[in-house]
Design a protein around this motif. Structure first.
Motif, PDB file in Angstrom:
ATOM      1  N   UNK A   1      24.518  40.903  49.909  1.00 36.67           N
ATOM      2  CA  UNK A   1      25.869  40.873  49.361  1.00 36.67           C
ATOM      3  C   UNK A   1      26.890  41.049  50.470  1.00 36.67           C
ATOM      4  N   UNK A   2      27.951  40.246  50.407  1.00 39.52           N
ATOM      5  CA  UNK A   2      28.963  40.283  51.461  1.00 39.52           C
ATOM      6  C   UNK A   2      29.816  41.544  51.350  1.00 39.52           C
ATOM      7  N   UNK A   3      30.307  42.007  52.473  1.00 37.85           N
ATOM      8  CA  UNK A   3      31.248  43.127  52.497  1.00 37.85           C
ATOM      9  C   UNK A   3      32.617  42.628  52.040  1.00 37.85           C
ATOM     10  N   UNK A   4      33.236  43.368  51.166  1.00 35.95           N
ATOM     11  CA  UNK A   4      34.527  42.951  50.638  1.00 35.95           C
ATOM     12  C   UNK A   4      35.573  42.910  51.740  1.00 35.95           C
ATOM     13  N   UNK A   5      36.318  41.814  51.787  1.00 39.71           N
ATOM     14  CA  UNK A   5      37.407  41.646  52.739  1.00 39.71           C
ATOM     15  C   UNK A   5      38.669  41.336  51.945  1.00 39.71           C
ATOM     16  N   UNK A   6      39.809  41.642  52.537  1.00 40.93           N
ATOM     17  CA  UNK A   6      41.052  41.313  51.860  1.00 40.93           C
ATOM     18  C   UNK A   6      42.159  41.038  52.858  1.00 40.93           C
ATOM     19  N   UNK A   7      43.212  40.365  52.361  1.00 39.18           N
ATOM     20  CA  UNK A   7      44.393  40.039  53.145  1.00 39.18           C
ATOM     21  C   UNK A   7      45.610  40.623  52.444  1.00 39.18           C
ATOM     22  N   UNK A   8      46.676  40.816  53.202  1.00 40.07           N
ATOM     23  CA  UNK A   8      47.928  41.207  52.571  1.00 40.07           C
ATOM     24  C   UNK A   8      48.459  40.033  51.754  1.00 40.07           C
ATOM     25  N   UNK A   9      49.324  40.332  50.820  1.00 42.02           N
ATOM     26  CA  UNK A   9      49.915  39.261  50.016  1.00 42.02           C
ATOM     27  C   UNK A   9      50.618  38.228  50.898  1.00 42.02           C
ATOM     28  N   UNK A  10      51.240  38.692  51.941  1.00 36.17           N
ATOM     29  CA  UNK A  10      51.927  37.751  52.830  1.00 36.17           C
ATOM     30  C   UNK A  10      50.924  36.826  53.505  1.00 36.17           C
ATOM     31  N   UNK A  11      49.810  37.376  53.967  1.00 40.14           N
ATOM     32  CA  UNK A  11      48.790  36.555  54.617  1.00 40.14           C
ATOM     33  C   UNK A  11      48.127  35.584  53.650  1.00 40.14           C
ATOM     34  N   UNK A  12      47.967  36.009  52.402  1.00 36.32           N
ATOM     35  CA  UNK A  12      47.291  35.178  51.402  1.00 36.32           C
ATOM     36  C   UNK A  12      48.241  34.219  50.704  1.00 36.32           C
ATOM     37  N   UNK A  13      49.538  34.277  51.048  1.00 37.80           N
ATOM     38  CA  UNK A  13      50.496  33.405  50.388  1.00 37.80           C
ATOM     39  C   UNK A  13      50.585  33.692  48.905  1.00 37.80           C
ATOM     40  N   UNK A  14      50.637  34.970  48.558  1.00 37.78           N
ATOM     41  CA  UNK A  14      50.659  35.406  47.162  1.00 37.78           C
ATOM     42  C   UNK A  14      51.843  34.793  46.424  1.00 37.78           C
ATOM     43  N   UNK A  15      51.680  34.576  45.122  1.00 35.62           N
ATOM     44  CA  UNK A  15      52.680  33.827  44.365  1.00 35.62           C
ATOM     45  C   UNK A  15      53.880  34.673  43.962  1.00 35.62           C
TER      46      UNK A  15
ATOM     47  N   UNK B   1      40.014  37.279  33.037  1.00 43.14           N
ATOM     48  CA  UNK B   1      41.083  36.512  33.657  1.00 43.14           C
ATOM     49  C   UNK B   1      41.198  36.928  35.115  1.00 43.14           C
ATOM     50  N   UNK B   2      41.371  35.948  35.975  1.00 48.27           N
ATOM     51  CA  UNK B   2      41.597  36.260  37.394  1.00 48.27           C
ATOM     52  C   UNK B   2      42.452  35.162  38.008  1.00 48.27           C
ATOM     53  N   UNK B   3      43.071  35.485  39.117  1.00 52.11           N
ATOM     54  CA  UNK B   3      43.855  34.510  39.877  1.00 52.11           C
ATOM     55  C   UNK B   3      43.048  34.070  41.088  1.00 52.11           C
TER      56      UNK B   3
ATOM     57  N   UNK C   1      47.383  26.655  46.359  1.00 50.64           N
ATOM     58  CA  UNK C   1      48.096  26.985  45.118  1.00 50.64           C
ATOM     59  C   UNK C   1      47.311  28.007  44.304  1.00 50.64           C
ATOM     60  N   UNK C   2      47.966  29.109  43.943  1.00 48.15           N
ATOM     61  CA  UNK C   2      47.359  30.102  43.073  1.00 48.15           C
ATOM     62  C   UNK C   2      47.294  29.572  41.640  1.00 48.15           C
ATOM     63  N   UNK C   3      46.171  29.791  40.973  1.00 50.88           N
ATOM     64  CA  UNK C   3      46.040  29.419  39.563  1.00 50.88           C
ATOM     65  C   UNK C   3      45.473  30.607  38.794  1.00 50.88           C
ATOM     66  N   UNK C   4      45.862  30.689  37.539  1.00 50.96           N
ATOM     67  CA  UNK C   4      45.371  31.721  36.636  1.00 50.96           C
ATOM     68  C   UNK C   4      44.233  31.133  35.805  1.00 50.96           C
ATOM     69  N   UNK C   5      43.035  31.680  35.940  1.00 48.22           N
ATOM     70  CA  UNK C   5      41.856  31.186  35.240  1.00 48.22           C
ATOM     71  C   UNK C   5      41.398  32.241  34.240  1.00 48.22           C
ATOM     72  N   UNK C   6      41.213  31.833  33.002  1.00 49.17           N
ATOM     73  CA  UNK C   6      40.704  32.750  31.994  1.00 49.17           C
ATOM     74  C   UNK C   6      39.574  32.089  31.220  1.00 49.17           C
ATOM     75  N   UNK C   7      38.500  32.850  30.994  1.00 50.97           N
ATOM     76  CA  UNK C   7      37.344  32.367  30.247  1.00 50.97           C
ATOM     77  C   UNK C   7      37.024  33.337  29.110  1.00 50.97           C
ATOM     78  N   UNK C   8      36.644  32.782  27.994  1.00 51.46           N
ATOM     79  CA  UNK C   8      36.228  33.566  26.823  1.00 51.46           C
ATOM     80  C   UNK C   8      34.828  33.108  26.436  1.00 51.46           C
ATOM     81  N   UNK C   9      33.909  34.055  26.350  1.00 54.45           N
ATOM     82  CA  UNK C   9      32.547  33.735  25.953  1.00 54.45           C
ATOM     83  C   UNK C   9      32.147  34.561  24.743  1.00 54.45           C
ATOM     84  N   UNK C  10      31.591  33.895  23.769  1.00 55.25           N
ATOM     85  CA  UNK C  10      31.011  34.558  22.603  1.00 55.25           C
ATOM     86  C   UNK C  10      29.572  34.092  22.488  1.00 55.25           C
TER      87      UNK C  10
END
Length: 486
Positions: A256-270, A310-312, A403-412
């Motif tokens: 499993x990969x080690x979690x990495x992150x960027x600042x919103x500015x670096x990631x071009x946050x919406x 839901x996630x972006x 481009x950031x997109x909002x993805x949501x899934x519903x499973x039953x």
């Protein structure tokens, strides 16, 4: 009616949309195939109410005409008194009535200006509109024919002609319409052909708000009684609390990969806000970019049979993806079955992760450079060793880099013994997919074990080029969440 005619009628029924204008707008391009309006972008043909197709028998042909086998090239001018000119996008289809014989027409790719052309007349002007897209399709025809010089009609082949009318043309002033076709010298027998006008639906679905509407920028959304978990990666204690919130799990194929992150500015946050976004970094030396799991039993003491996540997501600028892989979704593998070539027999395990496909590299496609996405399902329906990819089949599901997109899934999950499983998908709040009649299990012992944030390339083959995806604003709930209020 013979078997081939049934197939032809079924396909034409998929193309016909109610004239009311409901459903998807047509996104046909040169890669149109029997299954997709855009084979490149995996976009399905337009539908009414997500799959309620207009019956072929309800659609009246514009005209019938004969094609004789004269062994010489010649033009054919067809008068169209019944053509409906209420939209600027016109889609015509030609199909043969005889079981044998194939008629050959020149396409727009042929030399000497022999493209199918629509002639429109007003009291003061004449307009000659060449087909912007012309192709033919047939069940089991593997190669798309949008760039072929010949249109073939007959023996199951259906020709499609798409015209875009100029904006300066006043539709209400048109009093005569004709279609100019050019026949090739070689013909494969005589034919009787129907010309049909297929109604092109307008985009009608709007964004659907959910519980997130009451929590601007998702602040305090985790306090809603329907929310299992919410995370925006902004907490400085994220790494310290990771083991309590999301259990990292070793992948079957790599660590499993080690979690990495960027600042919103670096990631071009919406949004213009301070904070961080997680990074799934794909590199040529490994398949796994990020693997995080939210286990329901661990955090709540039980497992649901229905859930929303839901996630972006953002595909980084310049991404050029050499193949497909997995994205976040749902899991009930119990470390036994339903992933990695361990088939789902309905009793051991299942999964319904997301999926991504390789970058569309056709420079002529309007979706050039985009990444189609969908689901990767391990269902209990056959002896399939691996899962199947289900493209989500909508223009919004062909993601553009940057481009950031909002993805949501519903499973039953389905009721054991019944095929009532359900998968729904929204992108940016627009419902783009409903798939019912799914079968994931034959026993109530299998439930939704986890939400599976799996970013994995392949299969077995590794990426040829490095690329990143950014992840943010996760919400897991028991009801529809909807896009973040900005």
């Amino acid at each position: 009616m013979n078997k081939q005619s049934n197939k032809t009628m079924f396909f034409l029924s998929l193309l016909l949309v109610m004239v009311s204008g409901q459903g998807y707008a047509l996104n046909m391009d040169e890669s149109a195939s029997y299954t997709y309006a855009s084979d490149d972008a995996r976009i399905y043909w337009p539908a009414e109410d997500f799959g309620q197709w207009l019956a072929f028998a309800e659609h009246k042909p514009l005209i019938h005409f004969k094609v004789e086998d004269r062994n010489r090239e010649r033009p054919m001018l067809l008068k169209l008194p019944e053509l409906h000119l209420t939209q600027r996008q016109l889609l015509l289809a030609m199909r043969a009535n005889k079981p044998k014989g194939v008629s050959l027409f020149f396409s727009k790719e042929a030399p000497d200006l022999k493209a199918p052309t629509l002639l429109l007349y007003t009291d003061s002007d004449e307009y000659y509109v060449q087909a912007g897209i012309d192709t033919y399709v047939k069940p089991n025809l593997r190669k798309v024919q949008g760039t072929a010089e010949t249109l073939r009609v007959g023996e199951g082949r259906i020709a499609l002609l798409h015209f875009s009318l100029p904006g300066k043309l006043a539709l209400e002033q048109i009093h005569r319409a004709e279609l100019l076709l050019h026949l090739r010298a070689e013909q494969e027998g005589e034919n009787e052909i129907e010309l049909l006008q297929l109604s092109v639906g307008e985009e009608s679905a709007g964004a659907q708000s959910g519980l997130a509407a009451s929590y601007p920028q998702d602040k305090l959304i985790g306090q809603h009684q329907a929310v299992y978990y919410a995370e925006n990666f902004d907490s400085q204690s994220w790494m310290d609390s990771l083991s309590e919130k999301l259990g990292t799990q070793e992948s079957t194929w790599s660590n499993a990969a080690t979690l990495k992150y960027l600042t919103h500015q670096q990631a071009g946050y919406f949004l213009p806000s301070e904070g961080r976004s997680a990074v799934a970094r794909f590199t040529p030396d490994k398949n796994l970019a990020l693997n995080l799991d939210y286990y329901f039993a661990k955090h709540h003491g039980n497992e649901p049979e229905e859930a929303y996540v839901r996630y972006y997501l953002k595909l980084a600028e310049g991404a050029d993806i050499s193949g497909g892989g997995k994205l976040p979704g749902f899991g009930g593998t119990y470390n036994k079955a339903g992933w990695g070539g361990r088939p789902n027999d309905g009793y051991q395990g299942w999964s319904a992760r997301g999926a991504f496909m390789g970058t569309i590299d056709n420079p002529q496609s309007p979706f050039h450079g985009h990444m189609p996405i969908g689901s990767y399902l391990y269902e209990a329906i056959d002896e399939r060793k691996y899962g199947r990819v289900l493209p989500w089949g909508h223009p919004l599901a062909a993601l553009a880099p940057g481009r950031w997109v909002c993805i949501e899934q519903h499973l039953k999950l389905n009721t054991p013994g019944q095929n009532d499983g359900l998968l729904e998908v929204w992108i940016d709040g627009v419902k783009i997919l409903i798939r019912d009649q799914l079968i994931f299990r034959h026993t109530t012992e299998l439930k939704i074990e986890k939400i599976w944030f799996n970013f994995y390339f392949g299969g077995v083959e590794k990426p040829k080029r490095a690329f990143d995806m950014y992840l943010d604003n996760i919400v897991i709930a028991s009801q529809y969440i909807g896009p973040m209020q900005k």
